[in-house]
Design a protein around this motif. Structure first.
Motif, PDB file in Angstrom:
ATOM      1  N   CYS A  83      50.779 -15.840 -47.545  1.00 30.00           N
ATOM      2  CA  CYS A  83      51.997 -16.329 -46.892  1.00 30.00           C
ATOM      3  C   CYS A  83      51.937 -16.017 -45.416  1.00 30.00           C
ATOM      4  CB  CYS A  83      53.226 -15.673 -47.521  1.00 30.00           C
ATOM      5  SG  CYS A  83      54.795 -16.182 -46.768  1.00 30.00           S
ATOM      6  N   LYS A  84      52.138 -17.036 -44.594  1.00 30.06           N
ATOM      7  CA  LYS A  84      52.139 -16.843 -43.144  1.00 30.06           C
ATOM      8  C   LYS A  84      53.370 -17.527 -42.547  1.00 30.06           C
ATOM      9  CE  LYS A  84      48.490 -14.487 -43.262  1.00 30.06           C
ATOM     10  NZ  LYS A  84      48.732 -13.041 -43.274  1.00 30.06           N
ATOM     11  N   TYR A  85      54.055 -16.796 -41.666  1.00 28.74           N
ATOM     12  CA  TYR A  85      55.265 -17.307 -41.008  1.00 28.74           C
ATOM     13  C   TYR A  85      55.050 -17.331 -39.498  1.00 28.74           C
ATOM     14  CZ  TYR A  85      59.910 -17.326 -38.907  1.00 28.74           C
ATOM     15  OH  TYR A  85      60.993 -17.624 -38.125  1.00 28.74           O
ATOM     16  N   SER A  86      55.603 -18.343 -38.859  1.00 32.00           N
ATOM     17  CA  SER A  86      55.585 -18.393 -37.400  1.00 32.00           C
ATOM     18  C   SER A  86      56.864 -19.037 -36.888  1.00 32.00           C
ATOM     19  CB  SER A  86      54.379 -19.199 -36.892  1.00 32.00           C
ATOM     20  OG  SER A  86      54.400 -19.295 -35.475  1.00 32.00           O
ATOM     21  N   GLN A  87      57.415 -18.474 -35.819  1.00 28.07           N
ATOM     22  CA  GLN A  87      58.561 -19.082 -35.135  1.00 28.07           C
ATOM     23  C   GLN A  87      58.086 -20.251 -34.279  1.00 28.07           C
ATOM     24  OE1 GLN A  87      61.860 -18.249 -35.185  1.00 28.07           O
ATOM     25  NE2 GLN A  87      62.716 -19.046 -33.286  1.00 28.07           N
ATOM     26  N   GLN A  88      56.817 -20.248 -33.915  1.00 30.04           N
ATOM     27  CA  GLN A  88      56.227 -21.341 -33.136  1.00 30.04           C
ATOM     28  C   GLN A  88      55.415 -22.219 -34.066  1.00 30.04           C
ATOM     29  OE1 GLN A  88      53.695 -20.064 -29.944  1.00 30.04           O
ATOM     30  NE2 GLN A  88      52.994 -22.131 -29.439  1.00 30.04           N
ATOM     31  N   PHE A  89      55.714 -23.516 -34.096  1.00 28.35           N
ATOM     32  CA  PHE A  89      54.997 -24.397 -35.013  1.00 28.35           C
ATOM     33  C   PHE A  89      53.501 -24.386 -34.689  1.00 28.35           C
ATOM     34  CE2 PHE A  89      53.347 -28.386 -36.648  1.00 28.35           C
ATOM     35  CZ  PHE A  89      53.870 -28.382 -37.927  1.00 28.35           C
ATOM     36  N   GLY A  90      52.697 -24.153 -35.732  1.00 27.91           N
ATOM     37  CA  GLY A  90      51.249 -24.095 -35.547  1.00 27.91           C
ATOM     38  C   GLY A  90      50.736 -22.717 -35.195  1.00 27.91           C
ATOM     39  N   GLY A  91      51.634 -21.740 -35.076  1.00 24.42           N
ATOM     40  CA  GLY A  91      51.227 -20.407 -34.634  1.00 24.42           C
ATOM     41  C   GLY A  91      50.829 -19.469 -35.758  1.00 24.42           C
ATOM     42  N   TRP A  92      50.621 -19.990 -36.960  1.00 23.45           N
ATOM     43  CA  TRP A  92      50.273 -19.124 -38.083  1.00 23.45           C
ATOM     44  C   TRP A  92      48.934 -18.429 -37.835  1.00 23.45           C
ATOM     45  CZ3 TRP A  92      51.027 -24.506 -39.023  1.00 23.45           C
ATOM     46  CH2 TRP A  92      52.358 -24.842 -39.355  1.00 23.45           C
ATOM     47  N   MET A  93      48.904 -17.137 -38.014  1.00 24.12           N
ATOM     48  CA  MET A  93      47.691 -16.350 -37.809  1.00 24.12           C
ATOM     49  C   MET A  93      47.006 -16.143 -39.156  1.00 24.12           C
ATOM     50  SD  MET A  93      47.802 -16.098 -34.587  1.00 24.12           S
ATOM     51  CE  MET A  93      46.430 -14.973 -34.296  1.00 24.12           C
ATOM     52  N   ILE A  94      45.854 -16.774 -39.330  1.00 20.72           N
ATOM     53  CA  ILE A  94      45.141 -16.782 -40.602  1.00 20.72           C
ATOM     54  C   ILE A  94      44.030 -15.731 -40.577  1.00 20.72           C
ATOM     55  CG2 ILE A  94      43.937 -18.211 -42.282  1.00 20.72           C
ATOM     56  CD1 ILE A  94      46.751 -19.241 -41.584  1.00 20.72           C
ATOM     57  N   PRO A  95      44.047 -14.764 -41.498  1.00 21.30           N
ATOM     58  CA  PRO A  95      42.976 -13.766 -41.528  1.00 21.30           C
ATOM     59  C   PRO A  95      41.699 -14.359 -42.131  1.00 21.30           C
ATOM     60  CG  PRO A  95      44.487 -13.379 -43.331  1.00 21.30           C
ATOM     61  CD  PRO A  95      45.069 -14.516 -42.525  1.00 21.30           C
ATOM     62  N   PRO A  96      40.537 -13.859 -41.752  1.00 22.58           N
ATOM     63  CA  PRO A  96      39.275 -14.403 -42.285  1.00 22.58           C
ATOM     64  C   PRO A  96      39.209 -14.388 -43.802  1.00 22.58           C
ATOM     65  CG  PRO A  96      38.851 -12.903 -40.457  1.00 22.58           C
ATOM     66  CD  PRO A  96      40.307 -12.793 -40.756  1.00 22.58           C
ATOM     67  N   GLU A  97      39.817 -13.378 -44.433  1.00 25.73           N
ATOM     68  CA  GLU A  97      39.744 -13.280 -45.890  1.00 25.73           C
ATOM     69  C   GLU A  97      40.546 -14.364 -46.607  1.00 25.73           C
ATOM     70  OE1 GLU A  97      42.765 -10.091 -44.492  1.00 25.73           O
ATOM     71  OE2 GLU A  97      40.840 -10.931 -43.817  1.00 25.73           O
ATOM     72  N   ALA A  98      41.381 -15.115 -45.866  1.00 31.65           N
ATOM     73  CA  ALA A  98      42.168 -16.186 -46.484  1.00 31.65           C
ATOM     74  C   ALA A  98      41.375 -17.481 -46.616  1.00 31.65           C
ATOM     75  CB  ALA A  98      43.444 -16.437 -45.682  1.00 31.65           C
ATOM     76  N   VAL A  99      40.211 -17.571 -45.967  1.00 33.73           N
ATOM     77  CA  VAL A  99      39.403 -18.790 -46.058  1.00 33.73           C
ATOM     78  C   VAL A  99      39.059 -19.055 -47.523  1.00 33.73           C
ATOM     79  CG1 VAL A  99      37.194 -19.852 -45.453  1.00 33.73           C
ATOM     80  CG2 VAL A  99      38.485 -18.585 -43.729  1.00 33.73           C
ATOM     81  N   GLY A 100      39.297 -20.276 -47.949  1.00 31.24           N
ATOM     82  CA  GLY A 100      39.064 -20.663 -49.332  1.00 31.24           C
ATOM     83  C   GLY A 100      40.280 -20.538 -50.215  1.00 31.24           C
ATOM     84  N   HIS A 101      41.317 -19.847 -49.741  1.00 34.45           N
ATOM     85  CA  HIS A 101      42.528 -19.637 -50.533  1.00 34.45           C
ATOM     86  C   HIS A 101      43.631 -20.601 -50.093  1.00 34.45           C
ATOM     87  CE1 HIS A 101      41.388 -15.954 -52.707  1.00 34.45           C
ATOM     88  NE2 HIS A 101      40.723 -15.615 -51.611  1.00 34.45           N
ATOM     89  N   LEU A 102      44.625 -20.761 -50.976  1.00 37.83           N
ATOM     90  CA  LEU A 102      45.841 -21.481 -50.603  1.00 37.83           C
ATOM     91  C   LEU A 102      46.701 -20.588 -49.729  1.00 37.83           C
ATOM     92  CD1 LEU A 102      47.036 -23.236 -53.894  1.00 37.83           C
ATOM     93  CD2 LEU A 102      46.221 -24.359 -51.819  1.00 37.83           C
ATOM     94  N   CYS A 103      47.281 -21.174 -48.676  1.00 35.42           N
ATOM     95  CA  CYS A 103      48.239 -20.466 -47.820  1.00 35.42           C
ATOM     96  C   CYS A 103      49.576 -21.201 -47.854  1.00 35.42           C
ATOM     97  CB  CYS A 103      47.740 -20.384 -46.377  1.00 35.42           C
ATOM     98  SG  CYS A 103      46.789 -18.902 -46.019  1.00 35.42           S
ATOM     99  N   LEU A 104      50.636 -20.441 -47.996  1.00 40.10           N
ATOM    100  CA  LEU A 104      51.996 -20.961 -47.845  1.00 40.10           C
ATOM    101  C   LEU A 104      52.375 -20.751 -46.388  1.00 40.10           C
ATOM    102  CD1 LEU A 104      54.716 -22.003 -49.022  1.00 40.10           C
ATOM    103  CD2 LEU A 104      55.277 -19.622 -49.540  1.00 40.10           C
TER     104      LEU A 104
END
Length: 311
Positions: free
Chosen positions: A94-115
Motif C-alpha cells: 500500500c502506497k499513499y501520496s498527497q501528490q498524484f504520481g508521488g508514490w514511493m515504491i520500494p525495490p522489494e515491491a517489484v513483481g507484487h501488486l500495489c494499492l
C-alpha cells in the motif's frame, strides 16, 4: 474501474479488485478513512490546524504509514508475508501520496501488486488503483531508501478501483477566508462553534471540524441543545441536523446535503407561507418549514425531533 485491459488477465488482480469492491462498492469507506487520516494528522483539537501545508515535514512523511494502518484497521486485512497486506491470500503493498504520481515504491515491491492511493484536500478528490509493479515502469531514483516512482507514461497501466472520487470536504479549508476568520476570532469554543454553524449553512460539517473549532474535550456537548449551538442559534431560526434518521429525512425533504455518520448540516428555516409555495418543505414540530430565503425575516426556529442515542 480498470483502465488497463492487461490487468484483467491477471488472476490476482481480479481477485483483489473484486474483493475490495465487495467490501466497499461505493468507495465511501475508503473516502472516510482518508478523510479521518488527514484529520488525524492535522490533530485540530490540539493544534487548531486545518491545512495540509501546515504539517511538519515528518508528519507528511508519516502520512503514508497512517493511511496504510487505518485502511488495514477498517477492512481487517491480514498482514502480508512480504508486503503490507494479504488480501484473498495475495500479498499487496500500500502506497499513499498527497501528490498524484508521488508514490514511493520500494525495490522489494517489484513483481507484487500495489494499492496506490492518492488524495488532495484542496480539490476534495481521491483515487485508489492497483498496479503490478514492473521495474521498467519505474523512474530510477537516488534517495537513500532506493525507493522509485512510477514513470508518468506508465501511469495508464494503473487499474483504478475509484478515480477522482469525492473526498468529504474539509470545510474550514474551503470556507471563505472572511467567514473562517470570523469563526476563529470568537473568544470561546462555544462562540466559535455558533459562528461556524451560522456561516457554514448547507454544508456537511464533520466531527473533526467541530473538534478543531471547539478545541475542547466536550466538543459534542457544544453542538447540542441545553446550552449548545442548537440552543444558541434557534432564536435566529438556525437548526443543526445530525446523522440520525429523523434529521436525515428532514434534510432530504428540504433538499439539503444529508449529514452522514458523524456529520452535521445547519440551515436557517422559516414557517412555510404562501410565498414559499414550490419550495421544498418538511413538516415537524407542529408546522411546515422551508429553508429561508435572504429576504425572509428572522424568526425562532423549530425544535428537531428527539433521538434516543447520543451524537
Amino acid at each position: 474501474m480498470a483502465s488497463s485491459t492487461a490487468m484483467l488477465h491477471d488472476p490476482d488482480w481480479v481477485a483483489v479488485h473484486q474483493h475490495l469492491h465487495s467490501l466497499d462498492p461505493s468507495g465511501q469507506r475508503f473516502a472516510r478513512v482518508i478523510r479521518d487520516t488527514i484529520d488525524q494528522l492535522l490533530n485540530g483539537e490540539v493544534t487548531g490546524r486545518y491545512d495540509w501545508k501546515t504539517l511538519f515535514k515528518t508528519e507528511k512523511t508519516h502520512a503514508g504509514t497512517v493511511v496504510e494502518i487505518n485502511l488495514q484497521r477498517e477492512f481487517k486485512f491480514e498482514d502480508g508475508a512480504d508486503m503490507d497486506y494479504q488480501i484473498q491470500g495475495i500479498d499487496v503493498d500500500c502506497k499513499y501520496s498527497q501528490q498524484f504520481g508521488g508514490w514511493m515504491i520500494p525495490p522489494e515491491a517489484v513483481g507484487h501488486l500495489c494499492l496506490l492511493v492518492w488524495a488532495d484536500d484542496y480539490t476534495s478528490r481521491w483515487s485508489a488503483g492497483l498496479l503490478r509493479i514492473k521495474s521498467e515502469w519505474l523512474n530510477q531514483g537516488n534517495n537513500r531508501d532506493m525507493k522509485l516512482t512510477v514513470k508518468a507514461e506508465h501511469r495508464n497501466k494503473i487499474a483504478w478501483l475509484w478515480r477522482d472520487s469525492a473526498l468529504p470536504e474539509n470545510v474550514l479549508l474551503h470556507m471563505d477566508a472572511t467567514d473562517r476568520a470570523a469563526v476563529f476570532a470568537q473568544p470561546s469554543g462555544q462562540a466559535r462553534l455558533n459562528e461556524l454553524f451560522r456561516r457554514a449553512q448547507g454544508r456537511r460539517v464533520g466531527r473533526n471540524v467541530v473538534r478543531t473549532v471547539a478545541q475542547q474535550k466536550d466538543y459534542m456537548k457544544r453542538v447540542r441543545g441545553n446550552g449548545g449551538a442548537r440552543s444558541a442559534l434557534r432564536s435566529e431560526g438556525i437548526v443543526i441536523m445530525g446523522d440520525y434518521a429523523s434529521h436525515q429525512n428532514i434534510a432530504k425533504l428540504l433538499e439539503l446535503p444529508v449529514p452522514q455518520e458523524g456529520e452535521f448540516v445547519s440551515a436557517r428555516l422559516v414557517q412555510a407561507k404562501p410565498e414559499h409555495a414550490g419550495l421544498p418543505q418538511a413538516f415537524f414540530d407542529g408546522a411546515c418549514w422551508a429553508v429561508a430565503r435572504s429576504e425572509d425575516p428572522l424568526e425562532t426556529g423549530p425544535v428537531l425531533p428527539t433521538h434516543t442515542s447520543p451524537e
